[in-house]
Structures are given as C-alpha cells and as structure tokens.
Design a protein around this motif. Structure first.
Motif, PDB file in Angstrom:
ATOM      1  N   SER A  70       0.817  -1.222   0.000  1.00 13.57           N
ATOM      2  CA  SER A  70       0.000   0.000   0.000  1.00 13.57           C
ATOM      3  C   SER A  70       0.843   1.261   0.000  1.00 13.57           C
ATOM      4  O   SER A  70       0.371   2.334  -0.402  1.00 13.57           O
ATOM      5  CB  SER A  70      -0.919   0.008   1.226  1.00 13.57           C
ATOM      6  N   VAL A  72       1.816   2.722   2.689  1.00 15.94           N
ATOM      7  CA  VAL A  72       1.545   3.451   3.926  1.00 15.94           C
ATOM      8  C   VAL A  72       2.734   3.319   4.866  1.00 15.94           C
ATOM      9  O   VAL A  72       3.238   2.218   5.093  1.00 15.94           O
ATOM     10  CB  VAL A  72       0.260   2.921   4.606  1.00 15.94           C
ATOM     11  N   THR A  82      -3.239  -0.126  11.770  1.00 18.35           N
ATOM     12  CA  THR A  82      -3.239   0.739  10.586  1.00 18.35           C
ATOM     13  C   THR A  82      -4.164   0.188   9.512  1.00 18.35           C
ATOM     14  O   THR A  82      -4.945   0.927   8.894  1.00 18.35           O
ATOM     15  CB  THR A  82      -1.811   0.876  10.025  1.00 18.35           C
ATOM     16  N   ASP A  85      -7.814   0.653  10.499  1.00 24.97           N
ATOM     17  CA  ASP A  85      -8.200   2.053  10.330  1.00 24.97           C
ATOM     18  C   ASP A  85      -8.473   2.382   8.864  1.00 24.97           C
ATOM     19  O   ASP A  85      -9.365   3.176   8.537  1.00 24.97           O
ATOM     20  CB  ASP A  85      -7.110   2.979  10.859  1.00 24.97           C
ATOM     21  N   LYS A  86      -7.692   1.779   7.976  1.00 25.85           N
ATOM     22  CA  LYS A  86      -7.873   2.016   6.544  1.00 25.85           C
ATOM     23  C   LYS A  86      -9.113   1.307   6.005  1.00 25.85           C
ATOM     24  O   LYS A  86      -9.549   1.581   4.885  1.00 25.85           O
ATOM     25  CB  LYS A  86      -6.644   1.536   5.764  1.00 25.85           C
ATOM     26  N   TRP A  88      -9.176  -1.926   5.392  1.00 25.82           N
ATOM     27  CA  TRP A  88      -8.750  -3.015   4.519  1.00 25.82           C
ATOM     28  C   TRP A  88      -8.804  -4.373   5.215  1.00 25.82           C
ATOM     29  O   TRP A  88      -8.824  -5.405   4.550  1.00 25.82           O
ATOM     30  CB  TRP A  88      -7.320  -2.763   4.022  1.00 25.82           C
ATOM     31  N   MET A 111      -7.614  -2.794  -0.584  1.00 27.18           N
ATOM     32  CA  MET A 111      -6.461  -1.909  -0.664  1.00 27.18           C
ATOM     33  C   MET A 111      -6.304  -1.339  -2.066  1.00 27.18           C
ATOM     34  O   MET A 111      -5.893  -0.184  -2.255  1.00 27.18           O
ATOM     35  CB  MET A 111      -5.194  -2.670  -0.246  1.00 27.18           C
TER      36      MET A 111
END
Length: 421
Positions: A70, A72, A82, A85-86, A88, A111
C-alpha cells in the motif's frame, strides 16, 4: 452448421494447461520470494528458507506485506491497527494463524480500491474466487495459505491494476518502494508477454460456451454444442464465432472459476464472416451478481505479418480452458467458408476452440479461432476480429431466436433466387 469446425482430429491435441494443481511447486515459491525481496517487499535475510509450501502464511506476515504494497508508512502503530483504520482488514484473529485465502484477497482488493464510497467491497462471495474471476489471481486459492501461496499471489498480482487503472507495480515505483530499474529488470514493464504470462493474466477473460437448441435441452442442461468466447467489456460484451450460436435458443458462458452466466442477446453478428458479439448477463445462474468481468483488448489484424508469434486461448474439446502458441503462417488466406480472408497460423486448436481468442505477442486480440484445413498440418484458421471494432456495441440487439430466424430467412431467400431462371 454446428460442425463448421473444419478439422476432425483423431486424438487430443496436447495443449499447455492453465489449470494448476492446488499445491504450489517449491521452485515457483522460491522464485516469487526472490522477486519480492528484490522489490523490497520482503526481508530476505541471508537466503530464502526451504519449505515455503509447508510453512503457514501467518496473518502478521500477510498484513505486513499488505502494508508494504500500500505504501503506507506508520512506524508508530501496529500494522494491524493501521490496516483496520484504513478499512482493509476486518478480521483481527490470531496474528500467528495462517491467513485464509478469502481473507487475504479481500484485504488486497480493498487496498486496491475495489470498494464503494462507504468502503464496502463491490464484490460478494469468496474474495479469492473473485480475484481469479477478474485476473488478480493467476491460479485458484482456497483455505489457509502457505507462505509459498502468499508470495506467489503477491508476485502474480503486481501487473494487475488498481480500481483507477494503475498497475500495482507502478504504484510501488511511484511510492518509492522499489526502483523502476529493478522492476524493469524483473520484466514487469515488458510489453511483450510470454505464453505463461498470457495464460496467467488473460485466461479469466475467456470462457467455455455451451449452446442449447431447445428450451427442453436447456432445462435438462443437455447442450447441443460447445465453443469458446471472450469478454471485451467489463459489463459483459463478448465475442465468439457465429457458428457457435447458430440455431441456439440459449447460450451460457462458463468462466475459469467455474461460474456460469447466461447470454442475454446478440448485439451484432455476421454468419458469412462467422463472427458474433453477444451480451452476457452480470448475474450468474446461481444468482451471484458480478460488478465486472475480466476483458481482452482488441487490436485488429492489419499489422500482422507471417512469422509473428501468436497465442490462442479457448476451450478445446470442451475439456476446459487452455492456451497454445505458434506463428502466423499467412495473412489474407481466402477460404470458401468465410467472406473475409482468414489468418492462418500454427497455434493448436480443436473442436470447442471455435470462438476463442487469437492473440498477438502483446496479449491483444487479432482474430477469433474458427477452424482448420482438414488435410493440412498445423494449418489453423482464425477470422479477423476487425468487424467487431466497427460494429455498434451499443445496439439494442436481438434474441437468439430472432437471429436464427433471420439467418434461415436469408438462406431461404438466396436459395429461392438461385432457382428462378
């Protein structure tokens, strides 16, 4: 007219199978691992360990790899936090457990942006099946994944595009995960496809076709004929030979995943060229609606030359989807059965391959595989796909019964005219 395929073969033609075994081969897994190490997606350490196909792909490992894909960067939090939160990752089970294929591909698809404005997946059912359906996965995955499965799945996904059309490998370059030079050295930006790459990436866009001449046959699933076809738009426009749908009242398409969809109507056809454009329903016979089909790009045949390499994708003898390769033997070969000159080539096809795709080395469709010279050796024929490029893809179309009647009327009118002194 269903027997217009010219070659009556006495034995099965051996084609390169694209239906791999459930377990990955160790060599494939090691190659995939080395590829991901080179792209800075996996920490290789001193060397790739043996037994990748027996080691479970722990959720922690899969999620770390997903985060690397990703781009990130968040070193202050746990990977799983993380990803949650996304939006995914929805499953937060034991990070030491093997990740199920459905779970991994669901996260990978999300994603890549395959979700609506609320973040909900645009697909339903098993995500691993859908990934195969659209060409994200190069083979079938199910159940808990091994580390070898995980590495192969990610490597094979790198040429695939995200929801806005950017290949995943390009995203990795743009975000600085790996260099363009490294990706090029690994072959990810090569425009020319090997036979293996064509099969891995493009087979999901091809289907086995079954035709039914009566309602009774359709209800009993006793098909009248078999052929092939391929999608050219995500919403279900597909190309095949006219003779594969000749006299049919019902037609179905069976994808590489085994999903079966019914053809709704005929958008364009020419029985003399032996080509047809049909519309496939986006709802399977099991009631599952798909947001999109994998597709092939049309190139036309004007730039073909004798000696050019070509690949075929189709459903030979109705045994399942397969790939073969050869060269163009001649272009513009005049054959009595077809009103347009054909492409003659050496890429093996059989009965059931009719309506399949003849591809150039870039994976673009140049012809529709149609037949062969009965007494020739490796003299296979494809009709140019060019008429489809010129057809009205937005036409209202016709029912299969209407097409059949129109062709019958034309044949009868021609016969009557020939009888008039």
């Amino acid at each position: 007219m269903k027997n217009r395929f010219l070659s009556l073969l006495c034995a099965l033609i051996l084609l390169v199978s694209v239906m791999p075994s459930a377990a990955a081969q160790e060599g494939e897994s090691i190659q995939a691992a080395n590829t991901l190490i080179s792209l800075n997606l996996v920490d290789g350490g001193d060397q790739v360990p043996d037994g990748l196909d027996k080691k479970p792909a722990e959720r922690a490992v899969a999620n770390k790899l997903l985060l690397a894909l990703s781009g990130v960067r968040d070193d202050t939090r746990n990977t799983i936090d993380t990803l949650v939160d996304k939006g995914w990752v929805a499953v937060t089970g034991k990070q030491s457990e093997a990740i199920p294929a459905d779970e991994f591909f669901r996260s990978l698809l999300l994603m890549l942006g395959y979700s609506d404005s609320s973040g909900k997946a645009v697909f339903s059912g098993d995500a691993a099946v859908y990934a195969r359906h659209i060409g994200l996965a190069a083979r079938d995955y199910s159940g808990p994944m091994t580390l070898g499965d995980l590495y192969q799945a990610v490597r094979d996904a790198l040429p695939f595009h995200d929801a806005v059309g950017k290949p995943l490998i390009q995203r990795l370059v743009d975000q600085g995960t790996c260099s363009r030079q490294t990706a090029e050295e690994l072959g990810f930006f090569n425009k020319e496809l090997t036979v293996r790459q064509a099969a891995d990436r493009l087979m999901p866009a091809v289907f086995g076709l079954k035709s039914y001449d009566t309602d009774k046959e359709y209800k009993k699933d006793e098909f009248s004929g078999e052929g092939s076809g391929f999608f050219i738009t995500p919403d279900g426009l597909a190309v095949t030979n006219y003779h594969t749908i000749d006299e049919a009242l019902h037609v179905t398409a069976t994808l590489v995943t085994g999903e079966v969809y019914e053809a709704e109507k005929v958008i364009y056809y020419d029985d003399e060229i032996d080509i047809a454009l049909i519309k496939i329903s986006q709802t399977s016979k099991d009631g599952v609606k798909t947001p999109a089909f994998a597709t092939l790009e049309l190139a036309g045949s004007k730039d073909l030359r004798p000696g050019d390499p070509v690949y075929t994708l189709g459903n030979p003898l109705g045994l399942g989807l397969a790939v073969s390769n050869g060269i163009v033997s001649a272009v513009g070969r005049v054959v009595d059965r077809y009103s347009l000159p054909c492409i003659m080539n050496t890429a093996d096809i059989s009965q059931g391959s009719s309506g399949g795709a003849l591809l150039n080395i870039y994976g673009h469709v140049v012809g529709v595989t149609s037949g062969a010279f009965t007494y020739g050796n490796n003299m296979y024929l494809a009709v140019p796909v060019d008429p489809v490029l010129e057809a009205d893809w937005g036409a209202d179309g016709f029912s299969f019964a209407e097409v059949d009647q129109a062709v019958r009327d034309k044949i009868n009118s021609r016969a009557l005219a020939e009888d008039i002194p």
